[in-house]
Write a protein that holds these residues in place. Structure first.
Motif, PDB file in Angstrom:
ATOM      1  N   THR A   1       0.833  -1.206   0.000  1.00 34.55           N
ATOM      2  CA  THR A   1       0.000   0.000   0.000  1.00 34.55           C
ATOM      3  C   THR A   1       0.865   1.252   0.000  1.00 34.55           C
ATOM      4  OG1 THR A   1      -1.705  -1.179   1.250  1.00 34.55           O
ATOM      5  CG2 THR A   1      -1.857   1.206   1.194  1.00 34.55           C
TER       6      THR A   1
ATOM      7  N   PHE B   1     -10.014   9.331  -5.046  1.00 37.87           N
ATOM      8  CA  PHE B   1     -10.934   8.193  -5.076  1.00 37.87           C
ATOM      9  C   PHE B   1     -10.295   6.989  -5.769  1.00 37.87           C
ATOM     10  CE2 PHE B   1     -14.345   5.817  -7.274  1.00 37.87           C
ATOM     11  CZ  PHE B   1     -15.083   5.411  -6.170  1.00 37.87           C
ATOM     12  N   LEU B   2      -9.547   7.233  -6.845  1.00 36.44           N
ATOM     13  CA  LEU B   2      -8.898   6.136  -7.569  1.00 36.44           C
ATOM     14  C   LEU B   2      -7.855   5.450  -6.687  1.00 36.44           C
ATOM     15  CD1 LEU B   2      -8.426   7.797 -11.095  1.00 36.44           C
ATOM     16  CD2 LEU B   2     -10.074   6.024 -10.479  1.00 36.44           C
ATOM     17  N   TYR B   3      -7.047   6.258  -5.980  1.00 34.66           N
ATOM     18  CA  TYR B   3      -6.064   5.676  -5.056  1.00 34.66           C
ATOM     19  C   TYR B   3      -6.759   4.918  -3.923  1.00 34.66           C
ATOM     20  CZ  TYR B   3      -1.650   7.625  -6.767  1.00 34.66           C
ATOM     21  OH  TYR B   3      -0.527   7.887  -7.501  1.00 34.66           O
ATOM     22  N   PHE B   4      -7.852   5.493  -3.440  1.00 32.86           N
ATOM     23  CA  PHE B   4      -8.605   4.855  -2.360  1.00 32.86           C
ATOM     24  C   PHE B   4      -9.144   3.497  -2.802  1.00 32.86           C
ATOM     25  CE2 PHE B   4     -12.596   3.978  -0.136  1.00 32.86           C
ATOM     26  CZ  PHE B   4     -12.191   4.062   1.189  1.00 32.86           C
ATOM     27  N   MET B   5      -9.669   3.422  -4.015  1.00 30.61           N
ATOM     28  CA  MET B   5     -10.243   2.180  -4.530  1.00 30.61           C
ATOM     29  C   MET B   5      -9.190   1.086  -4.684  1.00 30.61           C
ATOM     30  SD  MET B   5     -13.482   2.439  -4.789  1.00 30.61           S
ATOM     31  CE  MET B   5     -13.888   1.058  -5.857  1.00 30.61           C
ATOM     32  N   ILE B   6      -7.946   1.490  -4.894  1.00 27.27           N
ATOM     33  CA  ILE B   6      -6.861   0.509  -5.015  1.00 27.27           C
ATOM     34  C   ILE B   6      -6.335   0.101  -3.639  1.00 27.27           C
ATOM     35  CG2 ILE B   6      -4.505   0.134  -5.856  1.00 27.27           C
ATOM     36  CD1 ILE B   6      -5.149   2.051  -8.154  1.00 27.27           C
ATOM     37  N   CYS B   7      -6.098   1.092  -2.781  1.00 30.16           N
ATOM     38  CA  CYS B   7      -5.415   0.838  -1.513  1.00 30.16           C
ATOM     39  C   CYS B   7      -6.325   0.302  -0.411  1.00 30.16           C
ATOM     40  CB  CYS B   7      -4.726   2.116  -1.028  1.00 30.16           C
ATOM     41  SG  CYS B   7      -3.386   2.662  -2.104  1.00 30.16           S
ATOM     42  N   TYR B   8      -7.582   0.728  -0.390  1.00 24.97           N
ATOM     43  CA  TYR B   8      -8.454   0.318   0.708  1.00 24.97           C
ATOM     44  C   TYR B   8      -8.647  -1.204   0.765  1.00 24.97           C
ATOM     45  CZ  TYR B   8     -12.462  -0.005   3.833  1.00 24.97           C
ATOM     46  OH  TYR B   8     -13.303  -0.338   4.868  1.00 24.97           O
ATOM     47  N   PRO B   9      -8.943  -1.876  -0.365  1.00 24.62           N
ATOM     48  CA  PRO B   9      -9.081  -3.348  -0.284  1.00 24.62           C
ATOM     49  C   PRO B   9      -7.809  -4.028   0.219  1.00 24.62           C
ATOM     50  CG  PRO B   9      -9.976  -2.538  -2.357  1.00 24.62           C
ATOM     51  CD  PRO B   9      -9.247  -1.390  -1.723  1.00 24.62           C
TER      52      PRO B   9
ATOM     53  N   ARG C   1      -7.669  -3.632   3.969  1.00 26.00           N
ATOM     54  CA  ARG C   1      -8.612  -4.530   4.641  1.00 26.00           C
ATOM     55  C   ARG C   1      -8.092  -5.967   4.651  1.00 26.00           C
ATOM     56  NH1 ARG C   1     -11.040  -2.716   8.265  1.00 26.00           N
ATOM     57  NH2 ARG C   1     -12.400  -4.542   8.211  1.00 26.00           N
TER      58      ARG C   1
END
Length: 227
Positions: A158, A203-211, A214
């Motif tokens: 990440t 949002f694009l970075y969030f969509m990659i890094c958040y999963p 988790r």
């Protein structure tokens, strides 16, 4: 004003360009991560070498990489080393080299720590059962090491993905650079574009890094529950 700024994203190829820039970011990260995992495991073994000189050199390398900011390393490799040695090194290649050097050091230290966390009796039990040194590592030590390593390795992944945003400063046309180009082209006609574009990039970075975050959390809970 906000509607006009949102409309900018869908003018021409702006949305597609952002996704193409995102792919450059992902490609740099994936190649760097893959190389860092392979070289990091080797580096982790070297850090546990019985030879004092090897351990000393590994420690120097690790401390150098940790002390030196990634941005300075990028400038050092792209503007310094490549130009001095007259190497035809692209910004993307320089980025992969720098992130691999950084990732190898960090992954190697994580791997070393995971190896050292294996209880000594695991080694003794394996040897008592007649395992060779190779069989002991392949069948007993490495599976447990990798299981303990995964949560921390995912966190490093990440960090590496997020840090790729620095490559914009050496001219790599990734998602942040594309966003800047869109903002610059519309800054006079649509002042609110910057907030919209950078929000989309976030949002694009969030969509990659958040999963990944988790997954790392669940792996960490799994390791704690199994220990």
């Amino acid at each position: 004003m906000w509607q006009s700024a949102i409309d900018v994203l869908f003018q021409g190829r702006n949305a597609i360009r952002l996704l193409e820039g995102l792919w450059v970011t992902i490609r740099i990260a994936l190649i760097s991560i893959a190389l860092s995992i392979l070289l990091g495991m080797l580096f982790g073994f070297l850090m546990k070498s019985e030879r004092r000189l090897v351990r000393f050199l590994c420690k120097i390398y690790l401390e150098f990489i940790r002390i030196m900011p990634q941005l300075v390393l990028l400038f050092l490799v792209y503007f310094g080393l490549a130009r001095t040695l007259q190497l035809n090194l692209s910004g993307e290649s320089a980025s992969i080299l720098v992130f691999t050097l950084w990732g190898t050091a960090e992954m190697g230290d994580l791997f070393r720590g995971a190896l050292e966390s294996i209880p000594k009796h695991q080694y003794e039990s394996g040897m008592a059962l007649g395992f060779t040194n190779r069989q002991l590592y392949v069948q007993v030590i490495l599976p447990q090491t990798i299981r303990r390593l995964l949560p921390q390795a995912m966190n490093l992944v990440t960090r590496m993905i997020k840090t790729t945003s620095l490559v914009v400063l050496i001219g790599v046309v990734e998602v942040v650079k594309v966003g800047q180009q869109i903002i610059e082209a519309t800054r006079l006609t649509t002042p609110g574009t910057a907030l919209v574009v950078y929000s989309v990039i976030f949002f694009l970075y969030f969509m990659i890094c958040y999963p990944i975050t988790r997954i790392a959390k669940r792996l960490e809970q799994s390791v704690e529950g199994g220990s």
